[in-house]
Design an enzyme around this catalytic site. Structure first.
Site, PDB file in Angstrom:
ATOM      1  N   ASP A   1      45.329  43.409 -30.356  1.00 11.18           N
ATOM      2  CA  ASP A   1      44.268  42.579 -30.169  1.00 11.18           C
ATOM      3  C   ASP A   1      44.419  41.333 -31.145  1.00 11.18           C
ATOM      4  O   ASP A   1      45.009  41.613 -32.364  1.00 11.18           O
ATOM      5  CB  ASP A   1      43.017  43.008 -30.160  1.00 11.18           C
ATOM      6  CG  ASP A   1      42.907  43.891 -28.735  1.00 11.18           C
ATOM      7  OD1 ASP A   1      43.563  44.186 -28.133  1.00 11.18           O
ATOM      8  OD2 ASP A   1      41.393  44.214 -28.622  1.00 11.18           O
ATOM      9  N   ASP A   2      43.692  40.047 -30.911  1.00 13.57           N
ATOM     10  CA  ASP A   2      43.200  39.256 -31.831  1.00 13.57           C
ATOM     11  C   ASP A   2      44.372  38.409 -32.320  1.00 13.57           C
ATOM     12  O   ASP A   2      44.184  37.527 -33.129  1.00 13.57           O
ATOM     13  CB  ASP A   2      42.532  39.738 -32.948  1.00 13.57           C
ATOM     14  CG  ASP A   2      41.319  40.288 -32.581  1.00 13.57           C
ATOM     15  OD1 ASP A   2      40.727  40.271 -31.651  1.00 13.57           O
ATOM     16  OD2 ASP A   2      40.444  40.745 -33.480  1.00 13.57           O
TER      17      ASP A   2
ATOM     18  N   HIS B   1      42.865  37.578 -24.162  1.00 11.71           N
ATOM     19  CA  HIS B   1      41.927  38.203 -25.058  1.00 11.71           C
ATOM     20  C   HIS B   1      40.745  37.003 -24.979  1.00 11.71           C
ATOM     21  O   HIS B   1      39.928  37.427 -25.966  1.00 11.71           O
ATOM     22  CB  HIS B   1      42.365  38.745 -26.215  1.00 11.71           C
ATOM     23  CG  HIS B   1      41.399  39.538 -27.002  1.00 11.71           C
ATOM     24  ND1 HIS B   1      40.961  40.567 -26.211  1.00 11.71           N
ATOM     25  CD2 HIS B   1      41.234  39.657 -28.302  1.00 11.71           C
ATOM     26  CE1 HIS B   1      40.030  41.364 -27.188  1.00 11.71           C
ATOM     27  NE2 HIS B   1      40.138  40.801 -28.393  1.00 11.71           N
TER      28      HIS B   1
ATOM     29  N   HIS C   1      36.050  34.491 -28.322  1.00 10.26           N
ATOM     30  CA  HIS C   1      36.065  35.888 -28.988  1.00 10.26           C
ATOM     31  C   HIS C   1      34.617  35.925 -29.479  1.00 10.26           C
ATOM     32  O   HIS C   1      34.271  36.444 -30.406  1.00 10.26           O
ATOM     33  CB  HIS C   1      36.949  35.897 -30.139  1.00 10.26           C
ATOM     34  CG  HIS C   1      37.094  37.571 -30.335  1.00 10.26           C
ATOM     35  ND1 HIS C   1      36.128  38.261 -30.911  1.00 10.26           N
ATOM     36  CD2 HIS C   1      38.196  38.265 -30.142  1.00 10.26           C
ATOM     37  CE1 HIS C   1      36.537  39.536 -31.082  1.00 10.26           C
ATOM     38  NE2 HIS C   1      37.900  39.852 -30.703  1.00 10.26           N
TER      39      HIS C   1
ATOM     40  N   HIS D   1      45.078  46.122 -33.889  1.00 11.89           N
ATOM     41  CA  HIS D   1      44.861  44.430 -34.148  1.00 11.89           C
ATOM     42  C   HIS D   1      45.961  43.953 -34.844  1.00 11.89           C
ATOM     43  O   HIS D   1      46.662  44.927 -35.693  1.00 11.89           O
ATOM     44  CB  HIS D   1      43.672  44.236 -34.852  1.00 11.89           C
ATOM     45  CG  HIS D   1      42.299  44.684 -33.970  1.00 11.89           C
ATOM     46  ND1 HIS D   1      41.826  45.832 -33.788  1.00 11.89           N
ATOM     47  CD2 HIS D   1      41.626  44.038 -33.337  1.00 11.89           C
ATOM     48  CE1 HIS D   1      40.884  46.133 -33.078  1.00 11.89           C
ATOM     49  NE2 HIS D   1      40.631  44.724 -32.801  1.00 11.89           N
TER      50      HIS D   1
END
Length: 373
Positions: free
Chosen positions: A174-175, A224, A228, A331
């Site tokens: 992620d991210d 994603h 955020h 991540h």
């Protein structure tokens, strides 16, 4: 006798099969004019703009070629000749110094190449055959001299025994992308592992070369969100999540040509993704993944990266004897990158495969157990 035997062996057509029994490629066969012909079963052929394309690995396997790739191009190499395909402008540069329009494209986790053009450049003809033929005998056995003439017209089928497919593990990140993405991609390439990347829209635009690279190397690009930000995503308009995922999808499509519908919402889907928000994703054709193994790398990546490895081991140990998908949450950060080689070695040591998400075989993995997603 030696001359006759040599001529006979040059005429043998060897069919290789996948582990599922489907024939995929035929070996090189010398023709009367001294050239060579590559044969492929028609079931692997795709037609785009009246051209035939096949997965690149099938060609490389047939001719024992090599592949080099980076974020901007991929290069097919055989001996002293090469073809370099540029991702951005759909051109190909040859080892002879010529440059002209020719494209490759990505579909179903494969890189597809224009087979007749590529084969011709490396000195091969191409033919497609409809179905496998079964010889009555194996011409590699018995009296070659007495049986020479009838056997030269036959194809020799070499079957590969079916092997059980290893269970899949899904490494997910992620991210990203960010400054640590290339280190992660380098490790994945070195360890021959594939992953799925849930990316943020502004970072995709900033690190566009890395996004193109991960797609070119067989990883799956997923969505994603843009902000955020839980306040912007989960409160107010119930279509907020779907709108951010749509913007992220459009940016990814423009960068890579991949139309991804797989999402992971920030912080996980519980407790935020109640019915109205999930309905918005469903109505816009999106899927949603959470995870089944949490590495908690956001907490330990700076203070104690060893805990990331231990959490992976504990999570897989809990799941390895069941049927639940093994989806590992990580991540894109320095600490996770530093221990990723050990994580992959551990997974491979268990006989498991690090695979990318396959949109053609979607498995529902979400905390709400919502089968629509």
């Amino acid at each position: 006798m030696k001359k006759v035997l040599s001529m006979f062996l040059l005429m043998i057509l060897v069919i290789f099969t996948l582990t599922n029994g489907q024939a995929i490629a035929l070996d090189k066969v010398e023709t009367s004019n001294g050239g060579e012909t590559l044969s492929f079963f028609k079931s692997i052929e795709l037609i785009e703009e009246e051209k035939s394309y096949i997965p690149i690995w099938r060609f490389l396997e047939a001719v024992e070629g090599e592949l080099a790739s980076n974020s901007k191009s991929l290069t097919i190499i055989k001996e002293d000749r090469w073809l370099k395909f540029a991702h951005d402008d759909q051109t190909v540069e040859t080892s002879s110094g010529d440059v002209h329009q020719e494209k490759v494209f990505f579909k179903d986790e494969n890189i597809y190449i224009p087979i007749k053009y590529v084969a011709k450049y490396f000195g091969y003809d191409v033919q497609f055959i409809q179905e496998e033929t079964q010889p009555s005998t194996n011409p590699l056995k018995g009296d070659l001299e007495n049986d020479m003439i009838p056997k030269m017209e036959q194809e020799v089928v070499v079957k590969v025994e079916e092997k059980p497919q290893p269970r899949k593990v899904y490494l997910t990140f992620d991210d990203g992308p960010n400054e640590h993405i290339d280190l992660i991609l380098n490790t994945l390439a070195e360890k021959q592992a594939k992953a799925t990347f849930f990316m943020l829209e502004p970072l995709m635009a900033k690190y566009s070369d890395s996004v193109k690279r991960l797609v070119a190397e067989g990883h799956y690009p997923a969505l994603h969100s843009v902000t955020h930000d839980r306040n912007k995503l989960y409160y107010g308009d119930p279509l907020n999540v779907a709108k951010e995922m749509e913007k992220t999808r459009q940016t990814l499509l423009e960068l890579t040509g991949v139309d991804s519908k797989l999402t992971r919402v920030p912080y996980g889907s519980k407790p935020f993704m109640k019915d109205p928000l999930r309905n918005g994703l469903v109505e816009n054709g999106f899927k949603m993944w959470d995870w089944t193994v949490d590495t908690v790398d956001w907490k330990y990546q700076k203070s104690n990266p060893r805990m990331i490895v231990e959490n992976v081991k504990a999570g897989i140990e809990n799941l390895k004897n069941g049927n639940e998908p093994i989806v590992i949450l990580m991540h894109v950060n320095k600490g996770t990158a530093s221990v990723l080689p050990e994580i992959i070695d551990y997974i491979h040591g268990l006989g498991l495969e690090c695979a990318p998400y396959d949109p053609n075989h979607h498995t529902s993995v979400n905390f709400w157990q919502d089968d629509r997603l």
